[in-house]
Each structure stands twice: as C-alpha cells, then as structure tokens.
Write a protein that holds these residues in place. Sequence first.
Motif, short mmCIF file in Angstrom:
data_model
loop_
_atom_site.label_atom_id
_atom_site.label_comp_id
_atom_site.label_asym_id
_atom_site.label_seq_id
_atom_site.Cartn_x
_atom_site.Cartn_y
_atom_site.Cartn_z
N LEU A 145 77.17 38.75 15.16
CA LEU A 145 77.39 39.53 13.94
C LEU A 145 77.37 41.03 14.25
O LEU A 145 76.71 41.47 15.21
N HIS A 186 78.89 44.26 8.52
CA HIS A 186 77.83 43.27 8.63
C HIS A 186 77.78 42.39 7.39
O HIS A 186 77.68 41.16 7.47
N ALA A 238 80.60 39.87 7.33
CA ALA A 238 80.39 38.80 8.30
C ALA A 238 79.35 37.80 7.80
O ALA A 238 79.51 36.58 7.97
N ARG A 279 81.01 35.61 5.19
CA ARG A 279 81.89 34.60 5.77
C ARG A 279 81.09 33.44 6.36
O ARG A 279 81.44 32.27 6.18
#
Length: 705
Positions: A487, A496, A499, A502
């Motif tokens: 990450l 960040h 990510a 996701r």
Amino acid sequence: MQFSEHIAATFGTHGALAEVNPDFKPRSGQSEMAQAVAETIEQGGALVVEAGTGVGKTYAYLIPALLSGERVLVSTATKALQDQIFFRDLPFLRKALGISLHAALLKGRSSYLCPYRLELAESELDGARPEQIHWLQQVRRWAATTQSGDMSEMPNFQERSPHLPLVTSTRENCLGSQCPSFGQCHVNKARKQALAADLVVINHHLFFADLQVRESGMAELLPSTRAVIIDEAHQFNETGVQFLGVQWGSQPLIDFARDMLRTATALARGMQDWQPLAHAIDTACRDWLRLMPQTLAQPRLNWAGRAPESINEAAWLQALDALGAVLDSALQALQSVQEMAPELARLTERCADMLEKCRLFQGLADAPRVRWLELGSLSMRIFESPLDIAAEMRARWQLAPPEPPSEAAQQQAWLDSHAELVSPANAGTAAPPERQHAWVFTSATLGSDAGLSLFTHACGLEGARILRVPSPFDYPRQAALYVPEDLPDPREAEAHGLAVARLAGAAAQTLGGRTLVLTTTLKALRLIGGTLREQFGGAESGGSNSDGVQVLVQGERSKQQLMEWFRAPPAGVKGYVLVASATFWEGFDVPGDALELVVIDKLPFPPPNDPVVQARARRIEETGGSPFRELFLPEAAVALKQGAGRLIRRESDHGLLVLGDRRLVQKSYGRQLLASLPPMRRLQDRAQFDAALQELAVQRVPRPA
C-alpha cells in the motif's frame, strides 16, 4: 463460608451461574478478576483491571458487589451501557444468586422529562412547526403513563431529536425546589431512589458533573457508598478532563438571550427594557463569531497566548470586552427583579456565571491548564481544562502510604496485643477503625505496559493494585492478521485511502459484505466511504449492488441503528460494508458471522496538532521524557487494541483483521504495537489473505439476498 470462597464457588462448575445457564463455562480469568474485586471491596483501596474481550468482566464485578453487603456505586461510559446493566444484567444475577437487592438507575437531568418545561412548551405553540406540535402531543400521551420519566423509554425515542431540550431541563434552567412542578419532578424522584438503594448505576458524565457542581445528588450519594466500580474506565480520564475544566461558547449566549427575553418579558414586563438587552447580547455574540477563520484544516485551534491562533488578538479581546459589557448590563437588570420569581433568579445566576467565564477567558490560562477553541458548523466553543484528572482525584482515592502511627496509637496497639494483661476496668473500649473506601476500575483496554501507566498516571492511581486478565478466546485459531506491504505510504493520504478502499471493497465482495472499515480521520472516512459507494453502486439512500452488498457510512444514522442493521440485514441485503471513525472504534458489538473482516486504515496515533495532545507532550518534554515513547505510542497501542477488539466477540466467531499501514512491520516501534494486539496468526502475503477470505466465505451458510 468466607466471602472469597463464596465468590469462587459462584463461578465454579456447580455454582449459581452454572445452575441457571446450561451453557455456562467456568473461566479462570473471570474467576480471578471476581476474587480480586471481592478482596478490594473487603479490604478497601484501589484495583485496576484490564480484562480482555470475552472475560466476562461485568459479571466479575457485579457478583462480588451484589454479595458483599456493601452499598455500591457502578459508573459506566454511556447511558446505553447503564440500561444494559440495569435492565439485563442485574435482574438475571439477582435471580441466579437468589437475592433481593434494591438497585437504582440514575442519569443526568437532561435524560428525564421535566413536567414544568413540557407545560411551558405546550403554552408556546403559536407559530410552531407541525412536526414539533405532533412530537409534543406524543410526549404528553407518554407523560401520562411513565413512572420513571426516562425519555429513552418513550416509544420511537430518538436521542438526537432537536425537540428534546423543550421538555428536559439543564443545570442552567432548572428551578430546583422552587419549581411549580417540583412534586412531579422525575429527577428528584430518581435521586431519592438512588439514595435508598443498595446498588446505583450511573455514568461517568454524571459522576464528574456532580463532583464539580455538587448539586445532582452525588454530594450525598458518594459519602454513603463504600465501594465504587468504574466500568469502561478507559474513558474516565477524558470525561473528567471535560468536566473539571471550564467551557463556554456562542450557543449558551444565544440561548440565554432568547430565554431572558421570553421569561423576563412575561414575568417582569415594564421593569426593564428587555428587548434591547437581549438584542445587544445576540449582536455581540454574532460579532464574536465573525472573528472565526472561514476555513480550517482541523476543528480545534490552539490557544497559547491571549487569543486563539489565526485570530487577531486585539479584535478577540475587543469582542470579549463587548460581551462582558452587555452581560454586565443584563446582570444589573436581572438583579433588580430576581426576587419576583424563581425563573428570574435562575436567569440571574446564569448571567453571573457567563460573565465570570467571559472574564476568565480574557486573561491567560493558569499553568498547567490548556486552552483551545472548537468550531462547529454554526457555533463556537472555548475550553480551559487540566491535562488530566490526577491532581484533582488523587486525594479522593486516598492511596497515599499511611503516616507513621502516633504515640497514642502505638500505645493502644500494645494494649490490644496484651489484652490478657489488662483488666477490663482499665482497658476501655476502642471504636472500630473506619474501613477504607474501595475503588475498582476496569476496561478491556487500559494500557500497553505491565503497570498500565497510561491510565494510572492520568488518573492519579499510582498506588493501585494492577491485574491484567487475558482474553479466553483462541485467537490463533479464530482470527488472522494481514498487513499489506504494497500500500502507499499513509502520508500520501489520497493514494493511501483509495488503495485501502479497493482492498476492503474486493474483500467485502468475496464475503458478501460483513466488513467494518475503521478510519483515523474524517477526511479518510469521506474518501473511503465515497470510493466504496462508487464501487458497489449504492447511493447514500441505501442502494446495494447486484450481489446484495450495501455500503453504510457513519453519520447517516445513529450508531445504534447502524449496529442493528449490521447485525441483521433486511431482505434483499446480503451484508454491509460500514465505514466509520471515532466512537465506532469501541462499543460496536456485532458477534457472529455478520462481521468477519475489520480493516483499519492506518496506525491510530493521536493527532500531533491537537491542543491537548500538544500540551501533554510539552509536559513530558519538560520532565526529560520522550513524548513519542510515553504518549503517542501508548495511545496508539490502546486505540489499536480497541479497534481490533471489534472483530472477535465470542468463542464461535472467526474473522480477519487488516492493518493498512506498513509501518507496523517496517518500523522498530511496530513490534510494540503488534504486541498490544491479540495473538492472531499472521498472513504473509495477498495470496494467503485471499485464501483466508475464501475459507470464511465457504464455511458458513450464505444469507439469502
């Protein structure tokens, strides 16, 4: 049978709990804690217990309290927890133990219906909105049947209803014994019941509010109670800091101006020109508000000098001077009529209190207290508080080493030990010594070191006995920890956050929801929540994707409602992804397979630019210590443990914890933070994480969409 033996037997295989609950299993940690609580109640002193999730700490302190024969006060963090103890735990235990004990529930005055203010609200309905009229009609129907007056018992009660202040009182507007409806006062009835009870359940806010103002019943209740149990003690210091300080702001001023105009015009018409006085206060307050910066990176402003940062000092002091002048004029006007009615006397007291606060904030703060300003959407509050409650509370615990006995005491001790040599005529009768008060503090998360110093130092409990009871859960079997190392750096906030969203979204897709995402900032909350909404195609109104997964975001509903939805999704919803921050790191209790994945976006260090955190860090530096080691790291460890504690709530739970911060495995301090977490097994890479997700998804019967 000795008291300690009785306690041990109660928690045993054939004890009272096992007799009434066939599923009861003795837990060594629960029994150990109960024994320690019993010893403390018997002998006095202070006990601090960190009891891991699943220990059963509520029964471990309630059973010794119920069987001790002492008057006991139990304080917990919230009104919801008060209700749980009083309406669920106490009735069960009284039946299981076969005892008849008088218990009472006592909340703050704003939790109870005020009959006088209900009548006042009903008399001022001209121009009221239809929803307000309808709500007051509901209250009136309920008021005719309620025994307790506790507003939370009213059907369809909403804790954040804007109409509640219409029918409840505050310390500022309560008329006390001079109230025309004092005979029907539910607050007064609740206090009388508490004073007559063997066990009283209160909350931390009431504990400190009453210690501070000595007017809500605690001034009489505490001295008559030998044992006090503080549950959810990790919130005790911060609650105390709030109440042992001073706060003021724009809303109390605006409320006062409105109340003065309404009440004084009705009760002292013609005695003063009330309209210009109220208008002057309202105008001075709004001029004060105009000094606030339009945009801020955070809602709190530091205040080290004569004015908060980012605000012109001369303009700030001028605004406070103007407020002081109009409040002084209002006070003189009210003093001239205060004897005409109790309502006017109370207004006079409110005005004098606000004038005193205005003058306080015109000067500099006394060390080591800290000041700050907090901005809301349409209001502003200013605070001055101690850095912790240690100095205020240390004397109350009475844990200092006893002074050497006096010569007379030594002589009496010799006489007692040689009683057979002393004739009855000369021996005299010594009064039995007064037993020391007993204080028990407990929580699942109190510190990161063996001495729980983060908690004990802040609360002035350096002399307390410390007990740490680990969780009975089989964490290596029930849970796994995954720290993704690919990450972005958490300092790259947007990259960040995207990510993390996701990763959480893909995992929730596999699990069919059942995911809680905990963020450390509101900015991350909005970013991750919005990204997940886009991914799952759900709108804020509650839409879900084709797989029946729905995204919820903190703030859209109350915490209780979100938790109820999460526990039992309605038809058409397979499971939820909830994105939350702040209070959801604790007290969010979802046992079972409704929650199988907790994602924490990054390490929860306290915000370094927070005024209180900065002041505490400076104090540590001034004594030669390390703020990072003694403040930031322990605070992060406790918060991390609280967040991780949302995952496994009972012996049959299984789940995964994701910490989206590679510093946990790359920095030297990461080992200390890892050690604060439950001993979950470690997943080394994404492939192991995906396999663990699949295992969770197939080992249960899917909930129909």
